[in-house]
Design an enzyme around this catalytic site. Structure first.
Site, PDB file in Angstrom:
ATOM      1  N   HIS A 268       0.879  -1.183   0.000  1.00 48.54           N
ATOM      2  CA  HIS A 268       0.000   0.000   0.000  1.00 48.54           C
ATOM      3  C   HIS A 268       0.913   1.229   0.000  1.00 48.54           C
ATOM      4  CE1 HIS A 268      -3.505   2.372   0.631  1.00 48.54           C
ATOM      5  NE2 HIS A 268      -3.819   2.066   1.878  1.00 48.54           N
ATOM      6  N   HIS A 307      -2.466  -2.463  -9.760  1.00 47.06           N
ATOM      7  CA  HIS A 307      -3.419  -1.844  -8.837  1.00 47.06           C
ATOM      8  C   HIS A 307      -4.686  -2.679  -8.820  1.00 47.06           C
ATOM      9  CE1 HIS A 307      -5.870   1.216  -6.886  1.00 47.06           C
ATOM     10  NE2 HIS A 307      -4.722   1.734  -6.500  1.00 47.06           N
ATOM     11  N   ASP A 363       2.794   5.275  -7.016  1.00 47.11           N
ATOM     12  CA  ASP A 363       4.055   5.171  -6.273  1.00 47.11           C
ATOM     13  C   ASP A 363       5.275   5.003  -7.160  1.00 47.11           C
ATOM     14  OD1 ASP A 363       3.046   5.399  -3.658  1.00 47.11           O
ATOM     15  OD2 ASP A 363       2.225   3.379  -3.817  1.00 47.11           O
TER      16      ASP A 363
HETATM   17  N1  CMC Z   1       4.655  -7.231 -10.210  1.00 47.09           N
HETATM   18  C1  CMC Z   1       4.537  -8.460 -10.756  1.00 47.09           C
HETATM   19  N2  CMC Z   1       3.378  -9.126 -10.844  1.00 47.09           N
HETATM   20  C2  CMC Z   1       2.286  -8.535 -10.332  1.00 47.09           C
HETATM   21  C3  CMC Z   1       2.330  -7.248  -9.740  1.00 47.09           C
HETATM   22  C4  CMC Z   1       3.570  -6.593  -9.687  1.00 47.09           C
HETATM   23  N3  CMC Z   1       3.678  -5.386  -9.148  1.00 47.09           N
HETATM   24  N4  CMC Z   1       1.094  -6.913  -9.320  1.00 47.09           N
HETATM   25  C5  CMC Z   1       0.293  -7.931  -9.641  1.00 47.09           C
HETATM   26  N5  CMC Z   1       1.012  -8.917 -10.248  1.00 47.09           N
HETATM   27  C6  CMC Z   1       0.493 -10.176 -10.818  1.00 47.09           C
HETATM   28  C7  CMC Z   1       0.207 -11.173  -9.715  1.00 47.09           C
HETATM   29  O1  CMC Z   1       1.313 -12.001  -9.458  1.00 47.09           O
HETATM   30  C8  CMC Z   1      -0.960 -11.923 -10.314  1.00 47.09           C
HETATM   31  O2  CMC Z   1      -0.452 -12.818 -11.291  1.00 47.09           O
HETATM   32  P1  CMC Z   1      -1.127 -14.285 -11.472  1.00 47.09           P
HETATM   33  O3  CMC Z   1      -2.505 -13.999 -11.981  1.00 47.09           O
HETATM   34  O4  CMC Z   1      -0.246 -14.993 -12.435  1.00 47.09           O
HETATM   35  O5  CMC Z   1      -1.146 -14.902 -10.098  1.00 47.09           O
HETATM   36  C9  CMC Z   1      -1.734 -10.851 -11.076  1.00 47.09           C
HETATM   37  O6  CMC Z   1      -0.752  -9.869 -11.424  1.00 47.09           O
HETATM   38  C10 CMC Z   1      -2.846 -10.198 -10.258  1.00 47.09           C
HETATM   39  O7  CMC Z   1      -2.280  -9.726  -9.034  1.00 47.09           O
HETATM   40  P2  CMC Z   1      -3.015  -9.681  -7.648  1.00 47.09           P
HETATM   41  O8  CMC Z   1      -2.013  -9.799  -6.566  1.00 47.09           O
HETATM   42  O9  CMC Z   1      -4.150 -10.662  -7.657  1.00 47.09           O
HETATM   43  O10 CMC Z   1      -3.636  -8.233  -7.701  1.00 47.09           O
HETATM   44  P3  CMC Z   1      -4.215  -7.429  -6.477  1.00 47.09           P
HETATM   45  O11 CMC Z   1      -5.295  -6.587  -7.010  1.00 47.09           O
HETATM   46  O12 CMC Z   1      -4.538  -8.332  -5.347  1.00 47.09           O
HETATM   47  O13 CMC Z   1      -2.965  -6.550  -6.003  1.00 47.09           O
HETATM   48  C11 CMC Z   1      -1.438  -4.777  -5.724  1.00 47.09           C
HETATM   49  C12 CMC Z   1      -2.831  -5.193  -6.231  1.00 47.09           C
HETATM   50  C13 CMC Z   1      -1.304  -3.267  -5.813  1.00 47.09           C
HETATM   51  C14 CMC Z   1      -1.308  -5.189  -4.258  1.00 47.09           C
HETATM   52  C15 CMC Z   1      -0.372  -5.484  -6.588  1.00 47.09           C
HETATM   53  O14 CMC Z   1      -0.478  -5.111  -7.938  1.00 47.09           O
HETATM   54  C16 CMC Z   1       1.038  -5.224  -6.060  1.00 47.09           C
HETATM   55  O15 CMC Z   1       1.502  -5.938  -5.170  1.00 47.09           O
HETATM   56  N6  CMC Z   1       1.754  -4.189  -6.634  1.00 47.09           N
HETATM   57  C17 CMC Z   1       3.065  -3.841  -6.136  1.00 47.09           C
HETATM   58  C18 CMC Z   1       2.924  -2.997  -4.883  1.00 47.09           C
HETATM   59  C19 CMC Z   1       2.470  -1.581  -5.198  1.00 47.09           C
HETATM   60  O16 CMC Z   1       2.979  -0.932  -6.102  1.00 47.09           O
HETATM   61  N7  CMC Z   1       1.504  -1.112  -4.393  1.00 47.09           N
HETATM   62  C20 CMC Z   1       1.000   0.270  -4.498  1.00 47.09           C
HETATM   63  C21 CMC Z   1      -0.410   0.331  -4.962  1.00 47.09           C
HETATM   64  S1  CMC Z   1      -0.903   1.990  -5.461  1.00 47.09           S
HETATM   65  C22 CMC Z   1      -0.866   2.910  -4.007  1.00 47.09           C
HETATM   66  C23 CMC Z   1      -1.910   2.511  -3.058  1.00 47.09           C
HETATM   67  O17 CMC Z   1      -3.101   2.696  -3.348  1.00 47.09           O
HETATM   68  O18 CMC Z   1      -1.564   2.050  -1.978  1.00 47.09           O
END
Ligand code: CMC
Length: 431
Positions: A268, A307, A363
């Site tokens: 986050h 996201h 970010d």
């Molecule tokens: N790098 C590599 N792979 C990713 C990433 C990433 N940053 N984000 C998602 N994926 C992949 C994930 O492994 C999954 O792949 P598969 O379908 O093969 O298992 C797919 O994309 C969907 O990911 P998810 O984890 O189910 O998506 P989510 O909606 O639960 O997670 C997130 C959203 C923001 C937590 C995630 O994208 C992430 O961890 N990003 C990196 C951390 C980050 O930049 N966070 C800041 C968010 S913006 C500021 C805020 O609002 O806080």
């Protein structure tokens, strides 16, 4: 006009149900009538992490994740970033309307005149370890404010709530800056009420021997815009924490502490800090393909990408990227920028990221700007927390005014053991 309902047939019983549809949603409680037999609890929705469950009806922030649209109270984020100020945007978020000239003046006055913190809070801060992370300090000290303002517990009094909102918006920068000064062993700098909200924050962060601190106008403006971009983002993890904790009616200081804790995580608000660490770890442009390969193999994530809601370029990231040039001109460029640009270029043309619709989020570039401004990496999530405080407060206010809201209490699906007889310790055998 087609009928606004859903017809459900329960194949377990053959019974048919008519469920009303309102705002493209059904009420989960309408599913409870769907039972196999009379003693049955009724059907529930299973939705870990609330991926497809609305927990409130809100009028504050609108996001269209597919189209990359973000609006506060109906105003596009791009227009607010260009024409508004952070404090004006904060007023808008809290009150629903942009202030007129008089309202704006009163609002600035109130926020400016609540920036000081009790000396005992300062003494408390002195007792943290020299290397304490400022986000841990911020979460603890904002919780501690609860003990200084016991009347804040009266959360059903709108006037009282407004008073605490002034205090929180005004004092968060002071707590944040004192945390930073503590971590570098420098004396704390008291607020300067002649300066703007952002100018004063920079003063408390950076002033050394000068009699009067004069903030660089380019950096002051850039930070103001960054704060606008971070001010609210509907039902994210920390806002859900604010609403969830606030739903049991504690005072807003401890609720904000909970929201700050939720924001701290690297998935986050801690992501901006994680991005910088990642870019440093990559080290140079040539090593980007190797790093991307590792991410695709499941060894870590590309921080600052992806996201839950945006499945296109985050509109906040677009604004930040455009603003970066002005900041780098004033502050000198950031050598990590080249690595970030190369990462973005490679990721946006790579099937792994394209098919999963992973784009830069807010970010990805914000940390580079913060760093170019001389702000230390540890402070990045703290800056996010200061800006988001108003969003948390607006959502908290909306929740308390909503007659449909109750104490948050999700259901679970129990998969554990059936009732078992207690076995005395000496008779237990490992299987
Ligand atoms: N790098 C590599 N792979 C990713 C990433 C990433 N940053 N984000 C998602 N994926 C992949 C994930 O492994 C999954 O792949 P598969 O379908 O093969 O298992 C797919 O994309 C969907 O990911 P998810 O984890 O189910 O998506 P989510 O909606 O639960 O997670 C997130 C959203 C923001 C937590 C995630 O994208 C992430 O961890 N990003 C990196 C951390 C980050 O930049 N966070 C800041 C968010 S913006 C500021 C805020 O609002 O806080």
């Amino acid at each position: 006009m087609p009928q606004q309902s859903l017809t459900v047939i329960d194949n377990r019983t053959g019974k048919k149900y008519e469920i009303p549809v309102e705002n493209d949603s059904i009420r989960s409680m309408d599913l409870r009538q769907i039972k196999v037999h009379d003693g049955d609890f009724g059907l529930m929705c299973y939705d870990p992490a609330f991926v497809n469950t609305a927990a409130c009806r809100s009028r504050i922030t609108y996001i269209d994740g597919d189209q990359g649209i973000l609006r506060y109270r109906g105003y596009p984020i791009e227009e607010l970033a260009e024409h508004s100020t952070y404090l004006e945007t904060a007023y808008l978020l809290l009150n629903g309307e942009l202030p007129d000239a008089k309202e704006y003046e009163d609002w600035i006055y109130q926020v400016t005149h609540h920036t000081f913190i009790h000396e005992n809070v300062k003494h408390m801060m002195e007792s943290f370890r020299y290397d304490a992370h400022p986000m841990g300090m911020l979460a603890s000290t904002v919780a501690a404010l609860s003990t200084f303002y016991p009347e804040a517990k009266n959360v059903m009094d709108p006037e009282n709530r407004q008073h605490q909102a002034f205090r929180l918006i005004a004092k968060m920068p002071t707590l944040a800056a004192f945390s930073y000064r503590h971590s570098i062993g420098m004396p704390y700098v008291y607020p300067d009420n002649d300066l703007s909200y952002i100018g004063n924050f920079l003063n408390m962060m950076f002033r050394t021997t000068e009699l009067k601190y004069v903030p660089d106008p380019v950096l002051e403006k850039a930070l103001d815009v960054l704060f606008i971009l971070h001010a609210d983002h509907e039902q994210n993890c920390s806002t859900s924490a604010m609403r969830g904790v606030g739903s049991s009616h504690p005072d807003p200081y401890v609720a904000i502490a909970a929201a700050t804790a939720a924001l701290y995580g690297p998935l986050h608000g801690g992501a901006n800090e994680a991005v910088l660490r990642m870019l440093r770890q990559i080290g140079n442009k040539q090593r980007v393909p190797e790093f991307v390969k590792k991410v695709k193999a499941g060894e870590g994530r590309l921080m600052g990408f992806g996201h839950r809601v945006y499945k296109s370029y985050d509109p906040r990231a677009k604004i930040i990227k455009r603003m970066a040039d002005a900041v780098f001109e004033a502050s000198g460029s950031n050598p990590l920028l080249d690595i970030a640009l190369e990462l973005e270029r490679i990721a946006l043309s790579d099937d792994y990221f394209v098919t999963r619709r992973l784009y830069p989020n807010v970010d990805f570039y914000s940390g580079l700007i913060y760093q170019a401004m001389g702000l230390p990496v540890d402070m990045f999530p703290v800056l996010f927390a200061i800006a988001r405080t108003v969003g948390w407060l607006a959502q908290w206010e909306e929740m308390l005014r909503d007659p449909e809201q109750k104490i948050a209490r999700p259901r679970q699906i129990y998969l554990g053991e059936e009732k078992r007889a207690y076995v005395p310790r000496e008779m237990r055998r490992k299987k």
